[in-house]
Design a protein around this motif. Sequence first.
Motif, PDB file in Angstrom:
ATOM      1  N   ILE A   4      92.713 -40.324   6.057  1.00 36.88           N
ATOM      2  CA  ILE A   4      92.836 -39.949   4.649  1.00 36.88           C
ATOM      3  C   ILE A   4      94.282 -40.178   4.258  1.00 36.88           C
ATOM      4  CG2 ILE A   4      93.192 -37.494   5.229  1.00 36.88           C
ATOM      5  CD1 ILE A   4      91.785 -36.850   2.530  1.00 36.88           C
ATOM      6  N   ILE A   5      94.490 -40.758   3.072  1.00 37.09           N
ATOM      7  CA  ILE A   5      95.832 -41.171   2.671  1.00 37.09           C
ATOM      8  C   ILE A   5      95.947 -41.118   1.149  1.00 37.09           C
ATOM      9  CG2 ILE A   5      95.354 -43.653   2.397  1.00 37.09           C
ATOM     10  CD1 ILE A   5      97.888 -44.131   4.170  1.00 37.09           C
ATOM     11  N   HIS A   6      97.179 -40.992   0.658  1.00 35.21           N
ATOM     12  CA  HIS A   6      97.414 -40.989  -0.787  1.00 35.21           C
ATOM     13  C   HIS A   6      97.562 -42.421  -1.317  1.00 35.21           C
ATOM     14  CE1 HIS A   6      97.934 -36.728  -1.476  1.00 35.21           C
ATOM     15  NE2 HIS A   6      98.829 -36.632  -0.523  1.00 35.21           N
ATOM     16  N   MET A  29      92.045 -38.077  -3.958  1.00 40.42           N
ATOM     17  CA  MET A  29      91.972 -38.186  -5.407  1.00 40.42           C
ATOM     18  C   MET A  29      92.129 -36.841  -6.118  1.00 40.42           C
ATOM     19  SD  MET A  29      91.379 -41.448  -5.696  1.00 40.42           S
ATOM     20  CE  MET A  29      90.766 -41.700  -7.357  1.00 40.42           C
ATOM     21  N   HIS A  30      92.166 -35.743  -5.372  1.00 40.59           N
ATOM     22  CA  HIS A  30      92.067 -34.435  -6.013  1.00 40.59           C
ATOM     23  C   HIS A  30      93.222 -33.485  -5.683  1.00 40.59           C
ATOM     24  CE1 HIS A  30      88.068 -35.126  -7.719  1.00 40.59           C
ATOM     25  NE2 HIS A  30      87.816 -35.793  -6.622  1.00 40.59           N
ATOM     26  N   TYR A  67      97.145 -34.917  -9.692  1.00 36.69           N
ATOM     27  CA  TYR A  67      97.659 -36.292  -9.615  1.00 36.69           C
ATOM     28  C   TYR A  67      96.873 -37.196 -10.563  1.00 36.69           C
ATOM     29  CZ  TYR A  67      98.829 -40.722  -7.148  1.00 36.69           C
ATOM     30  OH  TYR A  67      99.245 -41.988  -6.815  1.00 36.69           O
ATOM     31  N   SER A  68      95.561 -37.013 -10.618  1.00 39.16           N
ATOM     32  CA  SER A  68      94.714 -37.857 -11.453  1.00 39.16           C
ATOM     33  C   SER A  68      94.951 -37.669 -12.948  1.00 39.16           C
ATOM     34  CB  SER A  68      93.238 -37.604 -11.137  1.00 39.16           C
ATOM     35  OG  SER A  68      92.913 -36.237 -11.321  1.00 39.16           O
ATOM     36  N   ASP A  69      95.629 -36.566 -13.323  1.00 40.40           N
ATOM     37  CA  ASP A  69      95.903 -36.285 -14.738  1.00 40.40           C
ATOM     38  C   ASP A  69      97.302 -36.716 -15.177  1.00 40.40           C
ATOM     39  OD1 ASP A  69      93.385 -35.153 -15.068  1.00 40.40           O
ATOM     40  OD2 ASP A  69      94.072 -33.128 -14.589  1.00 40.40           O
ATOM     41  N   ILE A  70      98.102 -37.188 -14.235  1.00 44.31           N
ATOM     42  CA  ILE A  70      99.482 -37.567 -14.553  1.00 44.31           C
ATOM     43  C   ILE A  70      99.508 -38.846 -15.390  1.00 44.31           C
ATOM     44  CG2 ILE A  70     101.687 -38.353 -13.595  1.00 44.31           C
ATOM     45  CD1 ILE A  70     101.221 -35.384 -13.230  1.00 44.31           C
ATOM     46  N   GLU A 139      86.004 -36.108  -2.889  1.00 44.04           N
ATOM     47  CA  GLU A 139      85.298 -35.456  -3.988  1.00 44.04           C
ATOM     48  C   GLU A 139      85.897 -34.091  -4.306  1.00 44.04           C
ATOM     49  OE1 GLU A 139      81.167 -35.372  -3.057  1.00 44.04           O
ATOM     50  OE2 GLU A 139      80.960 -37.562  -3.078  1.00 44.04           O
ATOM     51  N   ILE A 140      86.550 -33.493  -3.333  1.00 43.70           N
ATOM     52  CA  ILE A 140      87.262 -32.220  -3.507  1.00 43.70           C
ATOM     53  C   ILE A 140      88.550 -32.293  -2.703  1.00 43.70           C
ATOM     54  CG2 ILE A 140      85.177 -30.834  -3.901  1.00 43.70           C
ATOM     55  CD1 ILE A 140      85.444 -29.918  -0.942  1.00 43.70           C
ATOM     56  N   TYR A 141      89.467 -31.356  -2.983  1.00 46.51           N
ATOM     57  CA  TYR A 141      90.703 -31.304  -2.200  1.00 46.51           C
ATOM     58  C   TYR A 141      90.532 -30.360  -1.016  1.00 46.51           C
ATOM     59  CZ  TYR A 141      95.443 -30.397  -0.675  1.00 46.51           C
ATOM     60  OH  TYR A 141      96.568 -30.252   0.100  1.00 46.51           O
TER      61      TYR A 141
END
Length: 206
Positions: A4-6, A29-30, A67-70, A139-141
Amino acid sequence: MNIIIHPTYFPNIANFTAMLKASKVTLEMHDNYQKQTYRNRTHIYGANGKLQLSIPIIHSQKERQKYSDIKIYNAEKWQLVHWKSLESAYRTSPFFEFFEDDFHPLFTKEFKFLLDFNLKCLELVCDSLQIDLKFSKTEIYEKTISEKTDYRPLANARKETPFSFDAYTQVFGDKHGFISNVSILDLLFNEGTNAVNYLENQSKYL
């Protein structure tokens, strides 16, 4: 190995080495956005050495923001600045002209969200390297990961591990020496299709 990676801004060599040696890559993603990370910055090798390129963002009054809202602060002509910096750094590299027409549109089209832009950068680099990475998205953090190797800390610019990757020829290497773990663009523009072989050989460092 599953990891898993950013998704970061033109990921560095460590990020791409981790992704290339994985059998499956899950993109985070979350998570909440954090300052001073590679989510909105990357390093290239310019005439004066290591050069940071930062994407300006719109800061919120909220203490925490996904992050997805930035959103990107496009009132600044950052894309023009970044592209000119890339041209200055890599115009004389062996493969810049070969890839130039593919990458230039990224710096002319306006993107609203930082994550969307970073995902597009990642897609384009994979196309350029001719690699078919098996991506999935969270799908979730989850703070603690048990079934995957957690490479999310690679996005942290403040606590970066000082990787000493194998040297390759860089444009200004005669002037400043080899600079390790800069943006994947540095490797791509200098090594072209040989970049994949290079990355595969760096897995011993991770």
